[in-house]
Design an enzyme around this catalytic site. Sequence first.
Site, PDB file in Angstrom:
ATOM      1  N   GLU A  31      -8.077  -3.299  46.353  1.00 12.17           N
ATOM      2  CA  GLU A  31      -8.071  -2.772  47.730  1.00 12.17           C
ATOM      3  C   GLU A  31      -9.355  -2.024  48.060  1.00 12.17           C
ATOM      4  O   GLU A  31     -10.170  -1.732  47.175  1.00 12.17           O
ATOM      5  CB  GLU A  31      -6.862  -1.846  47.935  1.00 12.17           C
ATOM      6  CG  GLU A  31      -6.893  -0.628  47.044  1.00 12.17           C
ATOM      7  CD  GLU A  31      -6.246   0.596  47.672  1.00 12.17           C
ATOM      8  OE1 GLU A  31      -6.578   0.936  48.822  1.00 12.17           O
ATOM      9  OE2 GLU A  31      -5.424   1.225  46.988  1.00 12.17           O
ATOM     10  N   LYS A  92      -9.431   3.319  58.019  1.00 13.22           N
ATOM     11  CA  LYS A  92      -8.351   3.020  57.065  1.00 13.22           C
ATOM     12  C   LYS A  92      -7.331   2.170  57.824  1.00 13.22           C
ATOM     13  O   LYS A  92      -6.768   2.621  58.820  1.00 13.22           O
ATOM     14  CB  LYS A  92      -7.714   4.328  56.589  1.00 13.22           C
ATOM     15  CG  LYS A  92      -6.442   4.149  55.774  1.00 13.22           C
ATOM     16  CD  LYS A  92      -5.798   5.498  55.457  1.00 13.22           C
ATOM     17  CE  LYS A  92      -4.404   5.330  54.881  1.00 13.22           C
ATOM     18  NZ  LYS A  92      -3.679   6.618  54.751  1.00 13.22           N
ATOM     19  N   VAL A 112      -2.919  -0.531  50.424  1.00 11.49           N
ATOM     20  CA  VAL A 112      -2.105  -1.411  49.585  1.00 11.49           C
ATOM     21  C   VAL A 112      -1.361  -2.420  50.462  1.00 11.49           C
ATOM     22  O   VAL A 112      -1.342  -3.621  50.171  1.00 11.49           O
ATOM     23  CB  VAL A 112      -1.132  -0.587  48.715  1.00 11.49           C
ATOM     24  CG1 VAL A 112      -0.092  -1.480  48.057  1.00 11.49           C
ATOM     25  CG2 VAL A 112      -1.902   0.200  47.659  1.00 11.49           C
ATOM     26  N   ASP A 144       7.660  10.007  57.655  1.00 13.59           N
ATOM     27  CA  ASP A 144       6.436   9.455  57.076  1.00 13.59           C
ATOM     28  C   ASP A 144       6.750   8.738  55.769  1.00 13.59           C
ATOM     29  O   ASP A 144       6.843   9.347  54.701  1.00 13.59           O
ATOM     30  CB  ASP A 144       5.390  10.550  56.869  1.00 13.59           C
ATOM     31  CG  ASP A 144       4.014   9.967  56.532  1.00 13.59           C
ATOM     32  OD1 ASP A 144       3.927   8.751  56.246  1.00 13.59           O
ATOM     33  OD2 ASP A 144       3.038  10.734  56.554  1.00 13.59           O
ATOM     34  N   SER A 146       5.345   5.425  53.696  1.00 14.21           N
ATOM     35  CA  SER A 146       4.196   4.508  53.692  1.00 14.21           C
ATOM     36  C   SER A 146       4.615   3.064  53.950  1.00 14.21           C
ATOM     37  O   SER A 146       5.619   2.578  53.398  1.00 14.21           O
ATOM     38  CB  SER A 146       3.478   4.574  52.345  1.00 14.21           C
ATOM     39  OG  SER A 146       2.418   3.631  52.329  1.00 14.21           O
ATOM     40  N   ALA A 147       3.811   2.390  54.759  1.00 14.28           N
ATOM     41  CA  ALA A 147       4.020   0.958  54.993  1.00 14.28           C
ATOM     42  C   ALA A 147       3.882   0.154  53.699  1.00 14.28           C
ATOM     43  O   ALA A 147       4.346  -0.988  53.626  1.00 14.28           O
ATOM     44  CB  ALA A 147       3.027   0.443  56.036  1.00 14.28           C
ATOM     45  N   ASP A 148       3.273   0.764  52.669  1.00 12.08           N
ATOM     46  CA  ASP A 148       3.183   0.068  51.371  1.00 12.08           C
ATOM     47  C   ASP A 148       4.581  -0.336  50.886  1.00 12.08           C
ATOM     48  O   ASP A 148       4.752  -1.403  50.287  1.00 12.08           O
ATOM     49  CB  ASP A 148       2.557   0.968  50.295  1.00 12.08           C
ATOM     50  CG  ASP A 148       1.098   1.300  50.565  1.00 12.08           C
ATOM     51  OD1 ASP A 148       0.513   0.779  51.530  1.00 12.08           O
ATOM     52  OD2 ASP A 148       0.545   2.110  49.781  1.00 12.08           O
ATOM     53  N   LYS A 165       2.045   9.309  43.362  1.00 11.06           N
ATOM     54  CA  LYS A 165       1.550  10.679  43.247  1.00 11.06           C
ATOM     55  C   LYS A 165       2.628  11.679  43.630  1.00 11.06           C
ATOM     56  O   LYS A 165       3.410  11.436  44.535  1.00 11.06           O
ATOM     57  CB  LYS A 165       0.375  10.888  44.203  1.00 11.06           C
ATOM     58  CG  LYS A 165      -0.941  10.421  43.655  1.00 11.06           C
ATOM     59  CD  LYS A 165      -2.031  10.584  44.672  1.00 11.06           C
ATOM     60  CE  LYS A 165      -1.755   9.789  45.927  1.00 11.06           C
ATOM     61  NZ  LYS A 165      -1.745   8.353  45.822  1.00 11.06           N
TER      62      LYS A 165
END
Length: 310
Positions: A31, A92, A112, A144, A146-148, A165
Amino acid sequence: MQTPDSARSYLDLHPEVAAALAEGRPVVALESTIISHGMPYPQNVEMARSVEQVVRDGGAVPATIAVLGGRLKVGLNAEELELLATDKNVQKISTRDLPVTVALRQHGATTVASTMRIAALAGIRVFATGGTGGVHRGAGNTMDISADLLELARTDVCVVSAGVKSILDIGLTLEVLETQGVPAITLGEEEFPAFYSRRSGFKSPLSVQTPAEAARVLKAKWDLGLAGGVLLANPVPHESELPAEEINPHIEQALRDMDALGLTGKDTTPYLLGRIVEITGGRSLDTNIALVRHNAAAAAQVAAEYARLR
Ligand code: PSU
Ligand code: MN
């Protein structure tokens, strides 16, 4: 996932990547958000180059992915890596941003999620990164997530990462992955790793012992028609680890600093990574680079084994 014919004209495959894919040789996607928004210059471009070399040393072809001038680039040259590492106009971009970046011919560093999507369009099944996004702490209020995680649910790519993390809520991240039918599999350990640290306090939902086993899991999943990705968690090497009891207070500090600034949305992850580098005097950056290299080596092995099975 089949590449729609309509997508092909947007893709620029590096000739080396195109040749490897045509011949069924192993390719590892990488990425670019980690370059543009995850690390400072010049460590970011040095990391990008050295990670490509790690993939080569593992017998696979690296394909770093980004959007440049609206083109979906799969495999980059040295100038393109330098541009991503230095140009402040590089946004981003996650999956939701892709159509705008393409249509307006902008530059974008892919997360990602968007890297997975472009890798799948190109026919690449294995992807190495540092850490994946997840459910942010306090997501019950902020939403919130993540779209990951959503991309892992729908796109047929294996993401090799050092886990999640602890700037995130690791327990809730594993819950969302389970709900979405995404195997979260740790390589060689029973405990799910926490990026800087080998231990998270959460048992890994699944484990395999070797890259060859991981490759067999991928083949079985996709042969069975189980669409979507796999999260293969690869704990940071012992010698590069920042143990949880040492790094967690710094993470808490960074989260407090972020709240004081009122940051939200896509700015949070880059801010936290940068702030943790400051607070640790650069030690977290050394760990971050070491774990990306370690993941690239594992991904090359998985890609090589998977190529053999096919
Ligand atoms: N984890 C890292 N470094 C990074 C990222 C995650 O250690 O640079 C990036 C990845 O590109 C990941 C993105 O996809 O952050 C997640 O951002 P968000 O939390 O806004 O979805
Ligand atoms: Mn987010």
